[in-house]
Design a protein around this motif. Structure first.
Motif, PDB file in Angstrom:
ATOM      1  N   LEU A 175       0.857  -1.184   0.000  1.00  0.00           N
ATOM      2  CA  LEU A 175       0.000   0.000   0.000  1.00  0.00           C
ATOM      3  C   LEU A 175       0.892   1.233   0.000  1.00  0.00           C
ATOM      4  O   LEU A 175       1.858   1.321   0.756  1.00  0.00           O
ATOM      5  N   ARG A 176       0.554   2.183  -0.836  1.00  0.00           N
ATOM      6  CA  ARG A 176       1.309   3.442  -0.870  1.00  0.00           C
ATOM      7  C   ARG A 176       0.447   4.532  -0.226  1.00  0.00           C
ATOM      8  O   ARG A 176      -0.627   4.869  -0.728  1.00  0.00           O
ATOM      9  N   ILE A 177       0.953   5.058   0.899  1.00  0.00           N
ATOM     10  CA  ILE A 177       0.189   6.050   1.659  1.00  0.00           C
ATOM     11  C   ILE A 177       1.025   7.314   1.829  1.00  0.00           C
ATOM     12  O   ILE A 177       2.125   7.278   2.401  1.00  0.00           O
ATOM     13  N   GLY A 178       0.518   8.426   1.329  1.00  0.00           N
ATOM     14  CA  GLY A 178       1.197   9.701   1.473  1.00  0.00           C
ATOM     15  C   GLY A 178       0.933  10.330   2.835  1.00  0.00           C
ATOM     16  O   GLY A 178      -0.028   9.995   3.522  1.00  0.00           O
ATOM     17  N   ILE A 179       1.800  11.238   3.217  1.00  0.00           N
ATOM     18  CA  ILE A 179       1.640  12.000   4.460  1.00  0.00           C
ATOM     19  C   ILE A 179       1.815  13.478   4.141  1.00  0.00           C
ATOM     20  O   ILE A 179       2.808  13.884   3.532  1.00  0.00           O
ATOM     21  N   ALA A 180       0.826  14.297   4.554  1.00  0.00           N
ATOM     22  CA  ALA A 180       0.901  15.735   4.290  1.00  0.00           C
ATOM     23  C   ALA A 180       0.031  16.482   5.287  1.00  0.00           C
ATOM     24  O   ALA A 180      -0.878  15.906   5.896  1.00  0.00           O
ATOM     25  N   GLY A 181       0.292  17.764   5.433  1.00  0.00           N
ATOM     26  CA  GLY A 181      -0.561  18.594   6.265  1.00  0.00           C
ATOM     27  C   GLY A 181       0.083  19.914   6.623  1.00  0.00           C
ATOM     28  O   GLY A 181       1.297  20.091   6.506  1.00  0.00           O
ATOM     29  N   ILE A 182      -0.748  20.853   7.023  1.00  0.00           N
ATOM     30  CA  ILE A 182      -0.304  22.126   7.594  1.00  0.00           C
ATOM     31  C   ILE A 182      -1.040  22.271   8.919  1.00  0.00           C
ATOM     32  O   ILE A 182      -2.274  22.204   8.955  1.00  0.00           O
ATOM     33  N   ALA A 183      -0.300  22.464  10.002  1.00  0.00           N
ATOM     34  CA  ALA A 183      -0.920  22.472  11.324  1.00  0.00           C
ATOM     35  C   ALA A 183      -0.580  23.745  12.083  1.00  0.00           C
ATOM     36  O   ALA A 183       0.581  23.990  12.414  1.00  0.00           O
ATOM     37  N   ILE A 184      -1.595  24.549  12.318  1.00  0.00           N
ATOM     38  CA  ILE A 184      -1.453  25.751  13.137  1.00  0.00           C
ATOM     39  C   ILE A 184      -2.829  26.168  13.621  1.00  0.00           C
ATOM     40  O   ILE A 184      -3.837  25.931  12.947  1.00  0.00           O
ATOM     41  N   GLU A 185      -2.860  26.770  14.805  1.00  0.00           N
ATOM     42  CA  GLU A 185      -4.060  27.349  15.395  1.00  0.00           C
ATOM     43  C   GLU A 185      -3.894  28.863  15.298  1.00  0.00           C
ATOM     44  O   GLU A 185      -2.917  29.408  15.809  1.00  0.00           O
ATOM     45  N   SER A 186      -4.838  29.557  14.634  1.00  0.00           N
ATOM     46  CA  SER A 186      -4.627  30.972  14.308  1.00  0.00           C
ATOM     47  C   SER A 186      -5.718  31.856  14.885  1.00  0.00           C
ATOM     48  O   SER A 186      -6.888  31.718  14.513  1.00  0.00           O
ATOM     49  N   SER A 187      -5.333  32.782  15.747  1.00  0.00           N
ATOM     50  CA  SER A 187      -6.289  33.761  16.267  1.00  0.00           C
ATOM     51  C   SER A 187      -6.440  34.914  15.284  1.00  0.00           C
ATOM     52  O   SER A 187      -5.455  35.591  14.957  1.00  0.00           O
ATOM     53  N   THR A 188      -7.666  35.149  14.854  1.00  0.00           N
ATOM     54  CA  THR A 188      -7.901  36.302  13.982  1.00  0.00           C
ATOM     55  C   THR A 188      -8.030  37.591  14.794  1.00  0.00           C
ATOM     56  O   THR A 188      -8.147  38.676  14.214  1.00  0.00           O
ATOM     57  N   PHE A 189      -8.000  37.480  16.109  1.00  0.00           N
ATOM     58  CA  PHE A 189      -8.050  38.662  16.970  1.00  0.00           C
ATOM     59  C   PHE A 189      -6.656  39.115  17.389  1.00  0.00           C
ATOM     60  O   PHE A 189      -6.524  40.101  18.114  1.00  0.00           O
ATOM     61  N   SER A 190      -5.640  38.401  16.967  1.00  0.00           N
ATOM     62  CA  SER A 190      -4.262  38.766  17.271  1.00  0.00           C
ATOM     63  C   SER A 190      -3.657  39.518  16.099  1.00  0.00           C
ATOM     64  O   SER A 190      -3.826  39.106  14.938  1.00  0.00           O
ATOM     65  N   PRO A 191      -2.936  40.619  16.337  1.00  0.00           N
ATOM     66  CA  PRO A 191      -2.275  41.320  15.226  1.00  0.00           C
ATOM     67  C   PRO A 191      -1.042  40.590  14.708  1.00  0.00           C
ATOM     68  O   PRO A 191      -0.478  40.993  13.687  1.00  0.00           O
ATOM     69  N   HIS A 192      -0.612  39.534  15.401  1.00  0.00           N
ATOM     70  CA  HIS A 192       0.529  38.748  14.917  1.00  0.00           C
ATOM     71  C   HIS A 192       0.185  38.119  13.573  1.00  0.00           C
ATOM     72  O   HIS A 192      -0.963  37.748  13.316  1.00  0.00           O
ATOM     73  N   ARG A 193       1.166  38.017  12.699  1.00  0.00           N
ATOM     74  CA  ARG A 193       1.001  37.331  11.422  1.00  0.00           C
ATOM     75  C   ARG A 193       2.027  36.207  11.329  1.00  0.00           C
ATOM     76  O   ARG A 193       3.204  36.391  11.671  1.00  0.00           O
TER      77      ARG A 193
END
Length: 484
Positions: free
Chosen positions: A4-22
């Motif tokens: 079986l050929r199984i790929g692994i991928a993802g982007i993981a982050i928790e983002s506050s839209t109330f924070s001015p940080h980018r």
């Protein structure tokens, strides 16, 4: 048999839209090839026999503000390119958080899942692992085949949940194929500090999941709290039950959703709360040592900028700390310029430093600290260069990069002894296990910042209404699950 050929991928982050940080590309730890495979200790377990794991790309960041669009676009493009170049895949393990926000866009995970689906084709089974503080829109749930999340907050089962998602994928590829999903959102949005599985009602709600999962015709069951500090229509609780018995998964998804709805007013903070002033007054008067106070509004592991200086400004005005009658640690303020000033002065030097309030100025802006450079540490894996300034009985930790303080070693590496300190004030919500065990007593201070626990004063306007607790008198919703 053909592997079986199984790929692994993802982007993981928790983002506050109330924070001015980018969040920028430098904030992500991006792994590919063998480094990506090394992320998962279970690769090579007996149940992986006959599987060729195909590492594509994984990017993970400390929670923060919304991701810059060009950063997301570059990561998505590389995942799609690598998935396309990998050739036919039987399955894909989609390792995400579920609360990523991208500046100017909504439902980033659904977009990423759709892009991945387009690259691997309709026949590839996609299994998704998420944080229970992620959001499950219909679009996301429809784009993947299996979807689950953690069952503990704090997330002591994070790696166990990832392994469950990968194991179920392998099992379905061997025997079973594509299951059905019963999906329903629950119009409740609460902060994680009110939904810890350490206490009721979340303890019992999540405690029911293994029994549901064990039923005939059911593969997996999951409850998502949702992410409270993003202002998007998808932000709300959700339930998904996966399996082959459509009647069973639908009935149990509804049961779990109705249980969550009935309990909505019973959720309470995981610790006693108060204003910062109230918490400090109680802690100073107490005999319990060390006494921990959560500076919850700027928690970097929930998406805070990490440089809100309001709490620090208040601590500097406390007479008992100023005169050294009470000892305290404040962790921490991110400010590379302030750290550079401390390094230029050197350990033991007397300094006057202005720190914090440069990204999220909040109610105070940069705060002046007059004191002695207690310790300097270079090249911390997370915090970069770190300086500790001692003023009176207070030790102030300054970091060049945002860093959470969750373990005893985080402090002792700086020459600090939290166990022997009267008060430990840390930018956190619920205490992580080591700090929870350390605390002789604990209060959660309702402080300002991009992850303010008082949701009603943040100003949500993009969430779908009615929504509890914004609309406390709303009628009972229709919680009929949809089969996907």
């Amino acid at each position: 048999m053909k592997p079986l050929r199984i790929g692994i991928a993802g982007i993981a982050i928790e983002s506050s839209t109330f924070s001015p940080h980018r969040t920028r590309l430098v904030d992500f730890r991006v792994t590919r090839d063998e480094a990506l495979l090394a992320r998962y200790s279970w690769i090579g377990a007996p149940w992986c026999d006959g599987v060729e794991w195909v590492p594509l790309l994984h990017a993970v960041s400390l929670p923060g503000g919304a991701v810059e669009p060009e950063v997301y676009d570059a990561l998505e493009a590389e995942i799609v390119e690598r998935a396309t170049a990998a050739g036919p895949l039987d399955g894909l393990f989609f390792d995400i958080h579920g609360a990523m926000s991208v500046v100017g866009r909504t439902d980033a995970e659904a977009r990423l899942a759709s892009a991945v689906r387009g690259a691997v084709g309709p026949d590839t089974l996609i299994s998704t692992s998420m944080d229970l503080h992620g959001n499950v829109s219909r679009e996301l749930a429809s784009a993947v085949d299996l979807i689950t999340c953690y069952r503990m907050a704090p997330h002591e089962d994070a790696w166990e949940s990832r392994e469950r998602a990968a194991y179920n994928l392998v099992e379905r590829l061997h025997d079973g194929g594509r299951p059905r999903k019963a999906w329903v959102q629950v119009p409740v949005l609460l902060p994680g500090e009110k939904t810890s599985t350490r206490i009721e009602p979340a303890k019992s709600l999540y405690g029911r999941i293994p029994d549901v999962e064990a039923l005939p015709g059911v593969l997996d069951a999951a409850i998502w709290v949702g992410y409270a500090w993003a202002d998007e229509p998808r932000c709300r609780a959700a339930v998904v039950v996966t399996g082959d018995d459509e009647e069973a998964i639908t009935a149990h998804a509804r049961e779990l959703a109705e249980g969550y709805w009935r309990a909505r007013a019973d959720f309470a903070f995981v610790a006693p709360t108060g204003t910062l002033g109230e918490c400090l007054e109680t802690a100073i008067a107490s005999d319990a040592r060390p006494f921990l106070i959560s500076d919850s509004g700027d928690n970097p592991t929930a998406g805070g900028a990490g440089d809100v200086s309001w709490t620090l400004s208040e601590l500097l005005g406390v007479e008992e700390l100023r005169l050294g009658k009470v000892s305290a640690i404040h962790a921490s303020i991110q400010d590379p310029a302030a750290v550079a000033t401390a390094f230029a002065a050197g350990q033991g030097a007397e300094v006057m430093i202005r720190a914090g309030g440069r990204i999220d100025s909040g109610p105070s802006g940069p705060v002046a600290i007059a004191g002695t450079v207690h310790s300097l540490v270079t090249g911390d894996e997370v915090g970069g260069d770190i300086a500790v300034i001692k003023t009176g009985g207070l030790h102030v930790i300054l970091t060049s990069r945002r860093k959470p303080y969750h373990t005893i070693a985080d402090f002792t590496a700086l020459g600090l002894d939290p166990a022997g300190t009267d008060l430990v004030i840390v930018k956190i919500g619920y205490l992580e296990p080591e700090l929870y065990d350390l605390a002789a007593d604990w209060l959660l201070a309702l402080t300002p910042g991009g992850v303010d626990q008082d949701l009603l004063r943040l100003g949500h306007h993009g969430v779908r209404r009615p929504l509890f607790p914004f609309d406390p008198e709303m009628p009972d919703p229709d919680l009929t699950p949809e089969l996907l």
